[in-house]
Design an enzyme around this catalytic site. Structure first.
Site: not given
Ligand code: 5GP
Ligand code: ZN
Length: 114
Positions: A30, A46, A100
């Site tokens: 992350d 997806h 995810h």
């Molecule tokens: P959500 O908030 O949808 O559960 O988790 C999305 C996660 O994706 C977040 O923890 C955020 O830090 C991570 N994230 C967002 N953009 C990127 C990116 O460009 N690269 C990586 N490695 N992680 C990302």
């Molecule tokens: Zn996707």
């Protein structure tokens, strides 16, 4: 899927730090870690979220959870313990609309989950 951040990461169009990959899943660090170990596990197909997994085979869904376990062992957090989280939808603060699983560990977690 076009315009999906994680599809672009899986395709290698956006760089990521790969932790594990097989034919069905991809795992990467992350960008904004919430724990010493914070890895995201995604299916290579997806689907938007856990609420959309009717479009995913049981095999692919199970593969995601197996990869979470593989990552925990690879990152040496399996023995001390780890947490797997999947935020789904607005109230859960899902920010990327590609299913995810967050694999978190390397510290004692808070007991509260919400
Ligand atoms: P959500 O908030 O949808 O559960 O988790 C999305 C996660 O994706 C977040 O923890 C955020 O830090 C991570 N994230 C967002 N953009 C990127 C990116 O460009 N690269 C990586 N490695 N992680 C990302
Ligand atoms: Zn996707």
């Amino acid at each position: 899927m076009e315009n999906c951040l994680f599809c672009k990461i899986i395709a290698g169009d956006i760089p990521s730090t790969k932790v594990y990959e097989d034919d069905k899943t991809y795992a990467f660090r992350d960008i904004n870690p919430m724990a010493p170990v914070h890895v995201l596990v995604v299916p290579k197909t997806h689907v938007a979220s856990l609420d959309a997994v009717d479009a995913l085979s049981d095999e692919l869904l199970a593969a995601c959870l197996r990869t979470c376990r593989t990552v925990a062992h690879q990152e040496a957090i399996a023995e001390s313990g780890f947490r797997v989280v999947s935020n789904c939808g607005c109230d859960a603060c899902q920010s990327v609309q590609h299913l995810h699983f967050h694999v978190l560990g390397g510290k004692k977690m808070a007991e509260s989950m919400a």
